[in-house]
Design an enzyme around this catalytic site. Structure first.
Site, mmCIF file in Angstrom:
data_model
loop_
_atom_site.group_PDB
_atom_site.id
_atom_site.type_symbol
_atom_site.label_atom_id
_atom_site.label_comp_id
_atom_site.label_asym_id
_atom_site.label_seq_id
_atom_site.Cartn_x
_atom_site.Cartn_y
_atom_site.Cartn_z
ATOM 1 N N GLY A 44 0.774 -1.242 0.000
ATOM 2 C CA GLY A 44 0.000 0.000 0.000
ATOM 3 C C GLY A 44 0.803 1.289 0.000
ATOM 4 N N ASP A 100 0.149 3.725 4.049
ATOM 5 C CA ASP A 100 -0.817 4.442 3.225
ATOM 6 C C ASP A 100 -1.951 5.016 4.051
ATOM 7 O OD1 ASP A 100 -1.836 1.925 3.835
ATOM 8 O OD2 ASP A 100 -2.311 1.356 1.784
ATOM 9 N N ASP A 103 -6.179 3.160 9.711
ATOM 10 C CA ASP A 103 -7.606 2.852 9.741
ATOM 11 C C ASP A 103 -7.971 2.418 11.163
ATOM 12 O OD1 ASP A 103 -10.171 2.279 8.799
ATOM 13 O OD2 ASP A 103 -9.631 0.321 8.026
ATOM 14 N N THR A 104 -7.983 1.119 11.445
ATOM 15 C CA THR A 104 -8.251 0.691 12.820
ATOM 16 C C THR A 104 -7.029 0.951 13.709
ATOM 17 O OG1 THR A 104 -7.406 -1.543 12.458
ATOM 18 C CG2 THR A 104 -9.752 -1.180 12.035
ATOM 19 N N GLY A 105 -5.847 1.020 13.094
ATOM 20 C CA GLY A 105 -4.609 1.237 13.834
ATOM 21 C C GLY A 105 -3.844 -0.054 14.100
ATOM 22 N N THR A 107 -2.439 -2.286 12.073
ATOM 23 C CA THR A 107 -1.229 -2.523 11.283
ATOM 24 C C THR A 107 -0.042 -1.718 11.817
ATOM 25 O OG1 THR A 107 -2.593 -2.933 9.350
ATOM 26 C CG2 THR A 107 -0.261 -2.506 8.952
ATOM 27 N N LYS A 131 -8.406 7.548 8.855
ATOM 28 C CA LYS A 131 -9.873 7.447 9.020
ATOM 29 C C LYS A 131 -10.112 7.394 10.520
ATOM 30 C CE LYS A 131 -11.095 4.324 5.231
ATOM 31 N NZ LYS A 131 -11.459 2.917 4.989
ATOM 32 N N ASP A 159 -5.516 -0.328 -2.608
ATOM 33 C CA ASP A 159 -6.126 -1.261 -3.557
ATOM 34 C C ASP A 159 -7.483 -1.763 -3.100
ATOM 35 O OD1 ASP A 159 -4.974 -2.846 -1.360
ATOM 36 O OD2 ASP A 159 -5.592 -4.561 -2.564
ATOM 37 N N ARG A 165 -4.200 0.388 -7.577
ATOM 38 C CA ARG A 165 -3.069 1.026 -6.899
ATOM 39 C C ARG A 165 -2.430 2.102 -7.773
ATOM 40 N NH1 ARG A 165 -1.868 -2.054 -2.247
ATOM 41 N NH2 ARG A 165 -2.023 -4.297 -2.467
HETATM 42 P P1 IMP Z 1 -5.510 -0.833 9.896
HETATM 43 O O1 IMP Z 1 -4.653 -1.959 10.353
HETATM 44 O O2 IMP Z 1 -6.960 -1.100 10.144
HETATM 45 O O3 IMP Z 1 -5.100 0.522 10.400
HETATM 46 O O4 IMP Z 1 -5.469 -0.830 8.340
HETATM 47 C C1 IMP Z 1 -4.405 -0.422 7.649
HETATM 48 C C2 IMP Z 1 -4.315 -1.149 6.337
HETATM 49 O O5 IMP Z 1 -5.613 -1.509 5.829
HETATM 50 C C3 IMP Z 1 -3.725 -0.215 5.345
HETATM 51 O O6 IMP Z 1 -2.339 -0.438 5.255
HETATM 52 C C4 IMP Z 1 -4.465 -0.549 4.065
HETATM 53 O O7 IMP Z 1 -3.717 -1.482 3.329
HETATM 54 C C5 IMP Z 1 -5.757 -1.195 4.470
HETATM 55 N N1 IMP Z 1 -6.918 -0.281 4.327
HETATM 56 C C6 IMP Z 1 -7.618 0.315 5.309
HETATM 57 N N2 IMP Z 1 -8.599 1.095 4.830
HETATM 58 C C7 IMP Z 1 -8.508 0.996 3.475
HETATM 59 C C8 IMP Z 1 -9.250 1.589 2.391
HETATM 60 O O8 IMP Z 1 -10.185 2.398 2.546
HETATM 61 N N3 IMP Z 1 -8.852 1.234 1.144
HETATM 62 C C9 IMP Z 1 -7.822 0.365 0.898
HETATM 63 N N4 IMP Z 1 -7.100 -0.194 1.878
HETATM 64 C C10 IMP Z 1 -7.447 0.112 3.158
HETATM 65 MG MG MG Z 2 -1.689 -1.618 3.436
#
Ligand code: IMP
Ligand code: MG
Length: 180
Positions: A44, A100, A103-105, A107, A131, A159, A165
C-alpha cells in the site's frame, strides 16, 4: 478505472502538494544531517513512500515490510501478520515508519512494536490518510497527510483486491463494485 469511482476524494495535485509539505515538515524536524531509515509498509505505501523520499533532500535509507490483513474484502481479516523480514539493521537508527492509511490502527501499532524490538534510537510514523472514525487501537501517528471519512478508498497505492493502486488520485470505489 476512473469510471469505477463514485467520486474523487483527493486529486493528484492535492496529493502532490501535501506530500511536498509533509517532506518539508519531516526535513525540518529531523534536521539536514540526520539519516532517516524509512520503513515502508508494502504494498500500500509504495507510491507514497517513493514520492515522499524524493522530496527529502537529506540522507535516507529505505527498507520495506510486508503486512497482510486484507484478502479480497474491504474489512480486515483478523490480526495483521508481518510476512517478511527487514534487511537493514535498525539498532541506533532514526526510523520513520510509512503507511498508506491509518484505519483501525492495528497494522501500524503491530509494526511499531516489532520495530521497537530492534532498538532503534527513535521511531516516528507517517501516514498519507487517516480514518479517525474507525480507530480501535490507542496509537497516535506523528504525521498525517489527509483526514478522510469512513469510506473505502482506492488509488495512489491503495487497492481493492490488488487493483487500482496505479490510480493517480484517491477515490471512493462504487458500492456496486465492492463485495456485498
Ligand atoms: P488498519 O490496520 O486497520 O489501520 O489498516 C491499515 C491497512 O488496511 C492499510 O495499510 C491498508 O492497506 C488497508 N486499508 C484500510 N482502509 C482501506 C481503504 O479504505 N482502502 C484500501 N485499503 C485500506
Ligand atoms: Mg496496506
Amino acid at each position: 478505472m476512473l469510471n469505477d469511482l463514485d467520486k474523487i476524494l483527493i486529486s493528484e495535485d492535492q496529493i502532490k502538494s501535501r506530500v511536498k509539505e509533509l517532506a518539508s515538515e519531516l526535513y525540518k524536524d529531523y534536521g539536514p544531517d540526520e539519516e532517516i531509515t524509512v520503513i515502508s509498509i508494502i504494498n500500500g505505501a509504495i507510491l507514497f513512500t517513493a514520492d515522499l523520499v524524493r522530496n527529502l533532500p537529506g540522507p535516507v535509507r529505505i527498507d520495506c515490510i510486508r503486512v497482510s490483513s486484507y484478502g479480497d474484502e474491504t474489512t480486515p481479516i483478523g490480526e495483521p501478520k508481518i510476512t517478511s523480514t527487514l534487511s537493514l539493521d535498525l539498532k541506533g537508527r532514526h526510523v520513520l515508519l510509512v503507511d498508506d492509511i491509518f484505519d483501525t490502527g492495528n497494522t501500524i501499532s503491530k509494526v511499531y512494536h516489532y520495530l521497537e524490538e530492534m532498538q532503534p534510537t527513535s521511531i516516528k510514523t507517517c501516514v498519507l490518510l487517516e480514518k479517525k472514525a474507525r480507530r480501535i487501537v490507542e496509537f497516535e501517528v506523528d504525521w498525517v497527510g489527509f483526514q478522510i471519512p469512513d469510506e473505502f478508498v482506492v488509488g495512489y497505492g491503495l487497492d481493492y483486491a490488488q487493483r487500482y493502486r496505479n490510480l493517480r488520485c484517491i477515490g471512493v470505489l462504487k458500492t456496486a463494485l465492492q463485495p456485498a
